[in-house]
Design an enzyme around this catalytic site. Structure first.
Site, PDB file in Angstrom:
ATOM      1  N   GLN A   1       0.819  -1.291  -0.136  1.00  0.00           N
ATOM      2  CA  GLN A   1      -0.116   0.021   0.111  1.00  0.00           C
ATOM      3  C   GLN A   1       0.990   1.233  -0.115  1.00  0.00           C
ATOM      4  O   GLN A   1       1.895   1.252   0.846  1.00  0.00           O
ATOM      5  CB  GLN A   1      -0.857  -0.025   1.266  1.00  0.00           C
ATOM      6  CG  GLN A   1      -1.920   1.095   1.093  1.00  0.00           C
ATOM      7  CD  GLN A   1      -2.790   1.138   2.549  1.00  0.00           C
ATOM      8  OE1 GLN A   1      -2.618   0.456   3.287  1.00  0.00           O
ATOM      9  NE2 GLN A   1      -3.660   1.984   2.310  1.00  0.00           N
TER      10      GLN A   1
ATOM     11  N   HIS B   1      -8.461   2.141  -0.141  1.00  0.00           N
ATOM     12  CA  HIS B   1      -9.043   2.213  -1.530  1.00  0.00           C
ATOM     13  C   HIS B   1      -8.937   0.607  -2.404  1.00  0.00           C
ATOM     14  O   HIS B   1      -8.255  -0.028  -2.078  1.00  0.00           O
ATOM     15  CB  HIS B   1      -8.260   3.077  -2.624  1.00  0.00           C
ATOM     16  CG  HIS B   1      -6.725   2.653  -2.454  1.00  0.00           C
ATOM     17  ND1 HIS B   1      -6.162   3.190  -1.475  1.00  0.00           N
ATOM     18  CD2 HIS B   1      -5.786   2.023  -3.406  1.00  0.00           C
ATOM     19  CE1 HIS B   1      -4.801   2.832  -1.611  1.00  0.00           C
ATOM     20  NE2 HIS B   1      -4.632   2.082  -2.869  1.00  0.00           N
TER      21      HIS B   1
HETATM   22  P1  DGP Z   1      -1.849   1.536  -3.488  1.00  0.00           P
HETATM   23  O1  DGP Z   1      -0.307   0.719  -3.664  1.00  0.00           O
HETATM   24  O2  DGP Z   1      -2.781   0.173  -3.199  1.00  0.00           O
HETATM   25  O3  DGP Z   1      -1.767   2.101  -2.032  1.00  0.00           O
HETATM   26  O4  DGP Z   1      -2.133   2.412  -4.599  1.00  0.00           O
HETATM   27  C1  DGP Z   1      -2.215   3.729  -4.809  1.00  0.00           C
HETATM   28  C2  DGP Z   1      -2.620   3.942  -6.165  1.00  0.00           C
HETATM   29  O5  DGP Z   1      -2.845   5.015  -6.267  1.00  0.00           O
HETATM   30  C3  DGP Z   1      -1.289   3.803  -7.274  1.00  0.00           C
HETATM   31  O6  DGP Z   1      -1.728   2.736  -8.353  1.00  0.00           O
HETATM   32  C4  DGP Z   1      -1.186   4.998  -7.986  1.00  0.00           C
HETATM   33  C5  DGP Z   1      -2.512   5.774  -7.489  1.00  0.00           C
HETATM   34  N1  DGP Z   1      -2.255   7.214  -7.119  1.00  0.00           N
HETATM   35  C6  DGP Z   1      -1.187   7.745  -6.583  1.00  0.00           C
HETATM   36  N2  DGP Z   1      -1.075   9.213  -6.693  1.00  0.00           N
HETATM   37  C7  DGP Z   1      -2.342   9.506  -7.280  1.00  0.00           C
HETATM   38  C8  DGP Z   1      -2.941  10.612  -7.748  1.00  0.00           C
HETATM   39  O7  DGP Z   1      -2.310  11.710  -7.263  1.00  0.00           O
HETATM   40  N3  DGP Z   1      -3.982  10.639  -8.601  1.00  0.00           N
HETATM   41  C9  DGP Z   1      -4.570   9.362  -8.750  1.00  0.00           C
HETATM   42  N4  DGP Z   1      -5.554   9.499  -9.520  1.00  0.00           N
HETATM   43  N5  DGP Z   1      -4.072   8.149  -8.364  1.00  0.00           N
HETATM   44  C10 DGP Z   1      -2.955   8.222  -7.906  1.00  0.00           C
END
Ligand code: DGP
Length: 142
Positions: A96, A102
């Site tokens: 994570q 999420h």
């Molecule tokens: P996790 O490893 O499960 O915590 O995934 C976090 C996800 O969030 C990763 O796939 C990339 C996404 N992410 C990171 N920063 C941002 C952002 O600023 N906007 C969006 N839409 N997604 C983001």
């Protein structure tokens, strides 16, 4: 685990950062992952402040998983020929990286490498296009 209200998804929820929003409900927000693992990679988050699955209330979690099912169904429809991976990580040890709970909704075809994050940011017009595609599929669901 304590909740940091400065995390990126909390800022998106407050409208402080932009996102390609697919659907907002009273209790959830669905938007495109900025570093998609595959086209159509979306995230579904609760509005309740919870860093992970252990700290959210049961009531908010039930509402969240109902929305996860709805978006997964739309994904199947919007990306024919794919299955859908529903993935949720708890703790940095599990990979994570954003500490607001999420669920990842990822259209997935046979043989797709299971390495996790996409690694690179997608361009804005591609994210907008895939947000539109999922919105159209959601509009056909009850
Ligand atoms: P996790 O490893 O499960 O915590 O995934 C976090 C996800 O969030 C990763 O796939 C990339 C996404 N992410 C990171 N920063 C941002 C952002 O600023 N906007 C969006 N839409 N997604 C983001």
């Amino acid at each position: 685990m304590s909740y940091d209200p400065a995390n990126i998804f909390a800022r998106i929820l407050r409208g402080e950062l932009p996102a390609h929003v697919v659907e907002e409900t009273e209790h959830t927000l669905t938007f495109m992952d900025i570093m998609p693992k595959a086209d159509g990679h979306a995230l579904v988050i609760p509005k309740e402040d919870a860093p992970n699955i252990f700290d959210i209330s049961d009531d908010a979690l039930q509402k969240l998983i109902t929305q996860v099912k709805r978006v997964a169904k739309a994904s199947l429809q919007a990306y024919p020929g794919n299955g859908v991976r529903v993935i949720q990580l708890n703790g940095s040890e599990a990979g994570q990286s954003v500490f607001h709970l999420h669920f990842h909704i990822i259209p997935s075809a046979d043989g797709m490498n299971f390495g996790f994050h996409g690694g690179a940011s997608a361009d804005d017009s591609s994210l907008a296009d895939h947000a539109r595609r999922l919105k159209e599929a959601l509009a056909t669901l009850e």
